[in-house]
Write an enzyme that holds these catalytic residues in place. Structure first.
Site, short mmCIF file in Angstrom:
data_model
loop_
_atom_site.label_atom_id
_atom_site.label_comp_id
_atom_site.label_asym_id
_atom_site.label_seq_id
_atom_site.Cartn_x
_atom_site.Cartn_y
_atom_site.Cartn_z
N LYS A 155 0.87 -1.19 0.00
CA LYS A 155 0.00 0.00 0.00
C LYS A 155 0.89 1.23 0.00
O LYS A 155 2.04 1.16 0.45
CB LYS A 155 -0.87 0.01 1.26
CG LYS A 155 -2.09 0.89 1.16
CD LYS A 155 -3.24 0.12 0.57
CE LYS A 155 -4.43 0.99 0.24
NZ LYS A 155 -5.58 0.18 -0.18
N ASP A 171 -6.94 4.22 -4.49
CA ASP A 171 -7.65 4.06 -3.21
C ASP A 171 -8.30 5.43 -2.98
O ASP A 171 -8.52 6.17 -3.94
CB ASP A 171 -6.67 3.67 -2.08
CG ASP A 171 -7.38 3.24 -0.79
OD1 ASP A 171 -7.83 2.09 -0.72
OD2 ASP A 171 -7.52 4.06 0.14
P1 NDP Z 1 -13.17 7.60 -2.69
O1 NDP Z 1 -12.15 8.62 -2.42
O2 NDP Z 1 -13.71 7.41 -4.05
O3 NDP Z 1 -14.42 7.77 -1.70
C1 NDP Z 1 -14.26 7.89 -0.33
C2 NDP Z 1 -15.59 8.33 0.27
O4 NDP Z 1 -15.47 8.37 1.69
C3 NDP Z 1 -15.96 9.73 -0.18
O5 NDP Z 1 -17.36 9.83 -0.32
C4 NDP Z 1 -15.45 10.58 0.97
O6 NDP Z 1 -16.10 11.82 1.11
C5 NDP Z 1 -15.76 9.69 2.16
N1 NDP Z 1 -14.89 10.06 3.28
C6 NDP Z 1 -13.54 10.01 3.33
N2 NDP Z 1 -13.07 10.46 4.50
C7 NDP Z 1 -14.16 10.81 5.21
C8 NDP Z 1 -14.35 11.36 6.50
N3 NDP Z 1 -13.30 11.64 7.28
N4 NDP Z 1 -15.62 11.59 6.90
C9 NDP Z 1 -16.68 11.33 6.12
N5 NDP Z 1 -16.56 10.82 4.87
C10 NDP Z 1 -15.33 10.55 4.43
O7 NDP Z 1 -12.51 6.23 -2.15
P2 NDP Z 1 -12.96 4.73 -2.42
O8 NDP Z 1 -14.42 4.66 -2.63
O9 NDP Z 1 -12.04 4.17 -3.41
O10 NDP Z 1 -12.57 4.06 -1.03
C11 NDP Z 1 -13.49 3.95 0.05
C12 NDP Z 1 -13.02 2.87 0.99
O11 NDP Z 1 -12.95 1.63 0.30
C13 NDP Z 1 -11.62 3.09 1.59
O12 NDP Z 1 -11.61 2.50 2.88
C14 NDP Z 1 -10.72 2.25 0.67
O13 NDP Z 1 -9.54 1.86 1.30
C15 NDP Z 1 -11.64 1.07 0.42
N6 NDP Z 1 -11.37 0.26 -0.76
C16 NDP Z 1 -11.30 0.81 -2.00
C17 NDP Z 1 -11.07 0.02 -3.10
C18 NDP Z 1 -11.08 0.56 -4.49
O14 NDP Z 1 -10.96 -0.24 -5.43
N7 NDP Z 1 -11.24 1.85 -4.69
C19 NDP Z 1 -10.82 -1.42 -2.96
C20 NDP Z 1 -11.00 -1.92 -1.63
C21 NDP Z 1 -11.23 -1.08 -0.58
P3 NDP Z 1 -15.78 13.03 0.08
O15 NDP Z 1 -16.50 12.66 -1.17
O16 NDP Z 1 -16.29 14.23 0.76
O17 NDP Z 1 -14.28 13.00 -0.08
O1 2IT Z 2 -7.84 -1.62 -0.73
C1 2IT Z 2 -7.78 -2.11 -1.87
O2 2IT Z 2 -7.89 -3.33 -2.06
C2 2IT Z 2 -7.59 -1.21 -3.00
N1 2IT Z 2 -7.53 0.00 -2.81
C3 2IT Z 2 -7.44 -1.76 -4.39
C4 2IT Z 2 -6.02 -2.20 -4.63
C5 2IT Z 2 -5.71 -2.63 -6.03
O3 2IT Z 2 -4.53 -2.95 -6.24
O4 2IT Z 2 -6.57 -2.66 -6.90
#
Ligand code: NDP
Ligand code: 2IT
Length: 447
Positions: free
Chosen positions: A126, A166
């Site tokens: 990461k 992420d």
């Molecule tokens: P994004 O940046 O696309 O979305 C994150 C969301 O969470 C946004 O709506 C953001 O709000 C909100 N958020 C972040 N911090 C806060 C906070 N302090 N208080 C309230 N809301 C908050 O990220 P992802 O959707 O990619 O990731 C979301 C989660 O999923 C994370 O934990 C990530 O590690 C996990 N994840 C992501 C993967 C991926 O493929 N993208 C894979 C596996 C896990 P705002 O819009 O205002 O920023």
């Molecule tokens: O938390 C996660 O698994 C991710 N942000 C996706 C990682 C990836 O390599 O696609």
């Protein structure tokens, strides 16, 4: 608690004081490994846990860049290569002001087990930076990404370490990072995933984490002969994972009613439809706006600046925003209101207290490392397509994703049952993820 696990936990706490997120992730995993550690003395004899809690390598670096006014900024960049026993390091990059060593170490540690669960040959890593792209122009984000990659490029590679997105790292950032990698190395390789479709990206990768989370929920419900049809669902977050979880829920006849972001949360009492979700996608992916402004004067949408969506009575909850966004009190509220399923889309969204409450209540609860693994699994599929210089259709990738989520579910379910914890997906996912990595480490000798 088994003495070996107790000793390692004490040692990790002493060595990593001041890293609460990392300690939380380690505790959750180690405690649940008890039955497999007891049954297999070889792991203790070969100091497998000592090695597993220590990252193979951490790179920390300076990232200088200039804003549009010419002012110089300096951020901190990181890449944590936690465990490469079963494949090249793989895991996302997070850009957010909350990024620090503890947060990235917890994410990288979780990634090791998650990637093992995907059934694909992927190690765990990461990275990221305390840079926040919010409110920055495209040109500023580009200069930051170029500076970040100017150091990172020497530590990664298609067969070494393959970053992806992420939080706050999506298609735009991956594009800039890829462009700079290619320029520095003069090589066009699958060094990043989540790329644009015109330069090696995979169909369904943007959708994969959210879709996969919902596929996992379907598999859990099937063990109780239930489906998602008609289920009222709350979702937190409104970013990548949340948007596509909502989309898949609608496709499967469920009724998603909430989203959240940094400004608050919205309640759509009558349920979202595809057109509504498309508007949120446009808000977040294109306009980069917030829910407070979006909800203003919008019929049927309640906006709450305070609290969390967990107060809404639902059948299923999908935390898809961030770590520790659902605590013991939230868990008690969800359970009191009759919630039967919690499917984590985010990484470690539930506190240890909340997890305990879900496990005790015997609801269907899936830890993120199992139910959000569809994203990294589809990144693995992107790597395969890049290697064979081919691209698969959306139907092919989606079918593979579905199959992988079922395999993860079944492996976790069976591992839990094998050790007398039927239905406990925390124990099941941790054990199933652990055994494959531990056995590879044993086979490699002391390295
Ligand atoms: P994004 O940046 O696309 O979305 C994150 C969301 O969470 C946004 O709506 C953001 O709000 C909100 N958020 C972040 N911090 C806060 C906070 N302090 N208080 C309230 N809301 C908050 O990220 P992802 O959707 O990619 O990731 C979301 C989660 O999923 C994370 O934990 C990530 O590690 C996990 N994840 C992501 C993967 C991926 O493929 N993208 C894979 C596996 C896990 P705002 O819009 O205002 O920023
Ligand atoms: O938390 C996660 O698994 C991710 N942000 C996706 C990682 C990836 O390599 O696609």
């Amino acid at each position: 608690m088994h003495k070996y696990i107790r000793d390692i936990l004490a040692d990790v706490k002493a060595k990593n004081a001041g890293q609460p997120e990392f300690l939380q992730a380690v505790e959750e995993v180690l405690v649940s490994l008890e039955p497999v550690i007891k049954a297999n003395p070889k792991y203790e004899q070969n100091a497998i846990l000592e090695r597993m809690v220590e990252p193979e390598r951490i790179v920390m670096f300076r990232v200088p860049w200039t804003d549009d006014a010419g002012k110089v900024h300096v951020n901190r960049g990181y890449r944590i290569q936690f465990n490469g026993a079963i494949g090249p390091y793989k895991g996302g990059l997070r850009f957010d002001s909350t990024v620090n060593l503890s947060v990235l170490k917890f994410l990288a540690f979780e990634q090791v087990f998650k990637n093992s669960l995907t059934t694909l040959p992927l190690g765990g890593g990461k990275g990221g930076s305390d840079f926040n792209p919010k409110g920055r122009s495209d040109a500023e984000v580009m200069r930051f990404c170029q500076s970040f990659m100017t150091e990172l490029f020497r530590h990664i590679g298609a067969d070494t370490d393959v970053p992806a997105g992420d939080m706050n790292v999506g298609g735009r950032e991956i594009g800039y990072l890829f462009g700079q990698y290619k320029r520095l190395t003069n090589q066009f390789t699958g060094v990043l995933t989540g790329k644009g479709l015109s330069f090696g990206g995979s169909l369904i990768r943007p959708e994969a984490t959210g879709y996969g989370d919902v596929y996992f929920a379907e598999n859990m419900l099937a063990t109780r002969k239930e489906t998602l049809e008609g289920k009222v669902c709350s979702i937190s977050g409104s970013g990548n994972v949340a948007q596509y979880a909502a989309e898949k829920l609608v496709q499967l006849g469920a009724k998603p009613v909430t989203f959240s972001d940094r400004t608050g949360w919205i309640y759509v009492k009558d349920g979202m439809n595809q057109a509504f979700i498309d508007e949120v996608k446009n808000l977040k992916q294109v306009k980069r706006g917030d829910l407070a402004t979006f909800a203003k004067n919008r019929k049927g949408v309640e906006f709450h600046a305070n609290g969390r969506p967990w107060v809404v009575p639902v059948d299923c909850a999908f935390p898809c925003a961030r770590q520790n966004e659902l605590d013991g009190k939230d868990a008690a509220t969800l359970l009191k209101n009759g919630c039967k399923l919690v499917g984590e889309g985010a990484n470690m969204p539930s506190t240890l207290e909340a997890i305990d409450a879900f496990v005790k209540a015997k609801i269907l609860y899936s830890p993120g490392k199992a139910s959000n693994a569809g994203g990294v699994a589809t990144s693995g599929l992107e790597m395969s397509q890049n290697s064979e210089r081919l691209s698969w259709s959306a139907e092919e990738v989606d079918a593979k994703l579905k199959g992988i989520m079922k395999a993860i579910h079944d492996n976790a379910y069976e591992a839990a049952a094998k050790y007398g914890k039927k239905g406990n997906y925390v124990v099941g996912a941790n054990i199933a993820g652990f055994v494959k990595v531990a056995d590879a480490m044993l086979a490699h000798g002391l390295v």
